[in-house]
Design a protein around this motif. Structure first.
Motif, PDB file in Angstrom:
ATOM      1  N   TRP A   1     -94.789  21.391  -9.089  1.00  0.00           N
ATOM      2  CA  TRP A   1     -95.469  22.610  -9.503  1.00  0.00           C
ATOM      3  C   TRP A   1     -94.671  23.855  -9.136  1.00  0.00           C
ATOM      4  O   TRP A   1     -94.465  24.746  -9.968  1.00  0.00           O
ATOM      5  CB  TRP A   1     -96.856  22.665  -8.851  1.00  0.00           C
ATOM      6  CG  TRP A   1     -97.672  23.845  -9.272  1.00  0.00           C
ATOM      7  CD1 TRP A   1     -98.216  24.074 -10.498  1.00  0.00           C
ATOM      8  CD2 TRP A   1     -98.045  24.971  -8.460  1.00  0.00           C
ATOM      9  NE1 TRP A   1     -98.913  25.266 -10.506  1.00  0.00           N
ATOM     10  CE2 TRP A   1     -98.819  25.837  -9.267  1.00  0.00           C
ATOM     11  CE3 TRP A   1     -97.803  25.310  -7.135  1.00  0.00           C
ATOM     12  CZ2 TRP A   1     -99.340  27.028  -8.789  1.00  0.00           C
ATOM     13  CZ3 TRP A   1     -98.329  26.504  -6.658  1.00  0.00           C
ATOM     14  CH2 TRP A   1     -99.080  27.343  -7.473  1.00  0.00           C
ATOM     15  N   PHE A   2     -94.207  23.910  -7.887  1.00  0.00           N
ATOM     16  CA  PHE A   2     -93.396  25.062  -7.485  1.00  0.00           C
ATOM     17  C   PHE A   2     -92.120  25.135  -8.314  1.00  0.00           C
ATOM     18  O   PHE A   2     -91.670  26.222  -8.696  1.00  0.00           O
ATOM     19  CB  PHE A   2     -93.054  24.976  -5.996  1.00  0.00           C
ATOM     20  CG  PHE A   2     -94.185  25.414  -5.095  1.00  0.00           C
ATOM     21  CD1 PHE A   2     -94.688  26.697  -5.149  1.00  0.00           C
ATOM     22  CD2 PHE A   2     -94.743  24.521  -4.187  1.00  0.00           C
ATOM     23  CE1 PHE A   2     -95.733  27.093  -4.321  1.00  0.00           C
ATOM     24  CE2 PHE A   2     -95.784  24.903  -3.355  1.00  0.00           C
ATOM     25  CZ  PHE A   2     -96.282  26.192  -3.427  1.00  0.00           C
ATOM     26  N   GLY A   3     -91.538  23.965  -8.597  1.00  0.00           N
ATOM     27  CA  GLY A   3     -90.353  23.954  -9.441  1.00  0.00           C
ATOM     28  C   GLY A   3     -90.645  24.480 -10.828  1.00  0.00           C
ATOM     29  O   GLY A   3     -89.848  25.235 -11.401  1.00  0.00           O
TER      30      GLY A   3
ATOM     31  N   ARG B   1     -85.655  18.176  -4.295  1.00  0.00           N
ATOM     32  CA  ARG B   1     -84.349  18.747  -4.627  1.00  0.00           C
ATOM     33  C   ARG B   1     -84.332  19.479  -5.965  1.00  0.00           C
ATOM     34  O   ARG B   1     -83.723  20.571  -6.048  1.00  0.00           O
ATOM     35  CB  ARG B   1     -83.270  17.655  -4.557  1.00  0.00           C
ATOM     36  CG  ARG B   1     -82.884  17.342  -3.112  1.00  0.00           C
ATOM     37  CD  ARG B   1     -81.696  16.443  -3.004  1.00  0.00           C
ATOM     38  NE  ARG B   1     -81.994  15.085  -3.450  1.00  0.00           N
ATOM     39  CZ  ARG B   1     -81.189  14.050  -3.236  1.00  0.00           C
ATOM     40  NH1 ARG B   1     -80.050  14.219  -2.577  1.00  0.00           N
ATOM     41  NH2 ARG B   1     -81.526  12.851  -3.659  1.00  0.00           N
ATOM     42  N   PRO B   2     -85.001  18.970  -7.037  1.00  0.00           N
ATOM     43  CA  PRO B   2     -85.104  19.808  -8.237  1.00  0.00           C
ATOM     44  C   PRO B   2     -85.767  21.160  -7.967  1.00  0.00           C
ATOM     45  O   PRO B   2     -85.398  22.171  -8.561  1.00  0.00           O
ATOM     46  CB  PRO B   2     -85.964  18.946  -9.177  1.00  0.00           C
ATOM     47  CG  PRO B   2     -85.673  17.542  -8.772  1.00  0.00           C
ATOM     48  CD  PRO B   2     -85.516  17.603  -7.277  1.00  0.00           C
ATOM     49  N   LEU B   3     -86.730  21.181  -7.030  1.00  0.00           N
ATOM     50  CA  LEU B   3     -87.361  22.447  -6.644  1.00  0.00           C
ATOM     51  C   LEU B   3     -86.365  23.383  -5.985  1.00  0.00           C
ATOM     52  O   LEU B   3     -86.269  24.561  -6.341  1.00  0.00           O
ATOM     53  CB  LEU B   3     -88.530  22.172  -5.693  1.00  0.00           C
ATOM     54  CG  LEU B   3     -89.111  23.390  -4.967  1.00  0.00           C
ATOM     55  CD1 LEU B   3     -89.681  24.385  -5.963  1.00  0.00           C
ATOM     56  CD2 LEU B   3     -90.168  22.947  -3.959  1.00  0.00           C
TER      57      LEU B   3
ATOM     58  N   THR C   1     -81.392  28.860  -8.611  1.00  0.00           N
ATOM     59  CA  THR C   1     -80.925  29.344  -9.904  1.00  0.00           C
ATOM     60  C   THR C   1     -81.849  30.400 -10.510  1.00  0.00           C
ATOM     61  O   THR C   1     -81.411  31.204 -11.333  1.00  0.00           O
ATOM     62  CB  THR C   1     -80.772  28.172 -10.894  1.00  0.00           C
ATOM     63  OG1 THR C   1     -81.984  27.410 -10.954  1.00  0.00           O
ATOM     64  CG2 THR C   1     -79.636  27.266 -10.465  1.00  0.00           C
ATOM     65  N   THR C   2     -83.104  30.420 -10.094  1.00  0.00           N
ATOM     66  CA  THR C   2     -83.999  31.494 -10.557  1.00  0.00           C
ATOM     67  C   THR C   2     -83.537  32.835 -10.014  1.00  0.00           C
ATOM     68  O   THR C   2     -83.512  33.844 -10.742  1.00  0.00           O
ATOM     69  CB  THR C   2     -85.447  31.221 -10.128  1.00  0.00           C
ATOM     70  OG1 THR C   2     -85.915  30.038 -10.778  1.00  0.00           O
ATOM     71  CG2 THR C   2     -86.355  32.381 -10.516  1.00  0.00           C
TER      72      THR C   2
END
Length: 448
Positions: free
Chosen positions: A26-28, A168-170, A176-177
């Motif tokens: 969700w955070f991601g 890790r995706p998060l 990158t954001t």
């Protein structure tokens, strides 16, 4: 020695496992949404409402149509990989990871070519207003030139989530954001590059995220490592990925095509309405990414447990998911309704755009509870490896009923409210159909 970050969700408390897995996704998703939201805010503030309308609305839907199909298709890889991981079948898991990334690279090259040359034609077909046509065309052409890294990132992060590694995706998205925000400010606010600057900021940020995910898959010591050299082939794994992935990709496409049909109707109301519709699509985006994360969590939970042969645990997870889905819908929609005006003001200071946006929010958001069942039961069904039934249900309820309403109903009851009503009608029918299909399939399974 590498610290183990994948999560086995076939043991322990169901609701705790779902929440621990849901929140990183969700955070991601929140930070992924910020890619386009930051573009919209900066462009709307520093360039104007015409640029805001060009960036979102029609352009955003065309991106969703193309990239969304692939993201849906990559579901096939995620489901099969979660099955292999749950069953602890390392050889097939290795082959599945390698095959999935190769498919992402090939699909990205095809999409880059088609998107670059096909965007101007699609924009005209969708009745894009003349005053935003040039800017929208430029944005889409630049975006599709950088689409390969986007697809590689989405496939790679899908693989990590399938084995329970949502953290890790998060982390990569958070980093990158902020890269995207910095580049947006630099290109648009400082260098005054307009819509071109927003597009460049997005694709450069996506390139960074793709590099980070590829590095993770190439260097990990876990069983899901990306092996570039030739590995043992398992044709049935490729067949399963395609069999699950293609229907899931078409399902995503049906949603987007339906939104494109509605956007074509919205475009007929003029730039002010398009700008307001673009702004609320960014505001309500937090709901869709929440439901998307919820569906991914349910699907992965089902996939791992189904692969491990724990079908009773899957059934218990459904009831836990019902409570989670209702709670998440309330938690997201109520604050948006309470703070609708300041949220709209972030995107535009134009009085007409603000008034229209508030009207649309108050009309549409209370109906979002009707969508929850679609994500819950659809996630469980796909997690078992059946994406054909969700595709058919989506075709009937969304691609069929919603489109027919949006095209023909406004001729009887003119106005935007009539167009928007197509959403809760189709969501209600879709949720009911998914619930009935799940109940029938469970009854047949018990009978067998």
């Amino acid at each position: 020695m590498e610290r183990k970050v994948a999560r086995d969700i076939t043991e322990g408390s169901i609701w705790k496992n779902l929440l621990l897995y849901f929140f990183p996704i969700w955070f991601g998703s929140i930070f992924q949404q910020m890619y386009t939201t930051v573009d919209a805010v900066i462009v709307g503030r520093f360039v104007g409402k015409e640029a805001l309308a060009a960036l979102g609305g029609t352009s955003g839907l065309l991106v969703d149509l193309s990239v969304g199909f692939f993201i849906g298709a990559s579901t096939g890889a995620g489901v099969i990989i979660s099955h292999c991981y749950g069953a602890k079948d390392e050889k097939r898991l290795t082959y599945g990871v390698r095959t999935s990334m190769k498919l992402a690279l090939i699909a990205g090259a095809i999409l880059m070519f088609v998107g670059f040359f096909g965007s101007p034609i699609a924009l005209k077909w969708m009745n894009a207003p003349e005053d935003i046509l040039s800017a929208a065309t430029l944005y889409l052409k630049v975006y599709f030139l950088g689409v390969i890294p986007s697809l590689l990132y989405n496939m790679g992060s899908g693989i990590l989530r399938a084995v329970g590694d949502a953290k890790r995706p998060l982390y990569y998205l958070i980093f990158t954001t902020f890269v995207n925000i910095g580049l947006d400010i630099l290109f648009v606010a400082v260098f005054h590059m307009g819509i071109l600057g927003a597009a460049l900021a997005t694709i450069l940020s996506q390139l960074v995220s793709a590099i980070l995910v590829l590095k993770t898959l190439l260097t990990t010591k876990e069983s899901y490592r990306l092996v570039l050299k030739k590995c043992e082939a398992y044709p049935e794994v490729l067949r399963q990925i395609v069999n699950v992935g293609l229907p899931a990709g078409f399902q995503n496409m049906f949603y987007t095509v339906s939104n494109i049909v509605i956007q074509a109707q919205v475009n007929l109301f003029g730039t002010d309405v398009v700008a307001a519709w673009t702004a609320i699509s960014k505001i309500e985006g937090v709901f869709w990414l929440t439901m998307g994360a919820f569906g991914t969590a349910i699907m992965t939970f089902t996939g791992q447990n189904y692969g491990a042969g724990k079908t009773e645990r899957v059934k218990k997870g459904v009831w836990v998911g019902v409570g989670m889905g209702i709670g998440l819908t309330a938690v997201i929609c109520l604050p948006i309704l309470m703070f609708a005006k300041p949220l709209m003001s972030v995107f535009s200071t134009d009085a007409t755009v603000l008034e229209l946006g508030l009207q649309y929010i108050y009309f549409l958001l209370p109906t979002y509870i009707t969508y929850t069942g679609t994500e819950l039961f659809g996630g469980v069904i796909k997690g078992k490896g059946n994406s054909f039934a969700p595709m058919v249900i989506t075709f009937v309820s969304v691609f069929g009923i919603r489109n027919l309403w949006a095209i023909f109903a406004p001729s009887i009851w003119p106005g935007m409210n009539t167009v928007m009503l197509s959403y809760p009608i189709s969501w209600s029918i879709s949720s009911i159909m998914f619930a009935v299909y799940y109940g029938i399939s469970e009854w047949k399974s018990r009978k067998k």
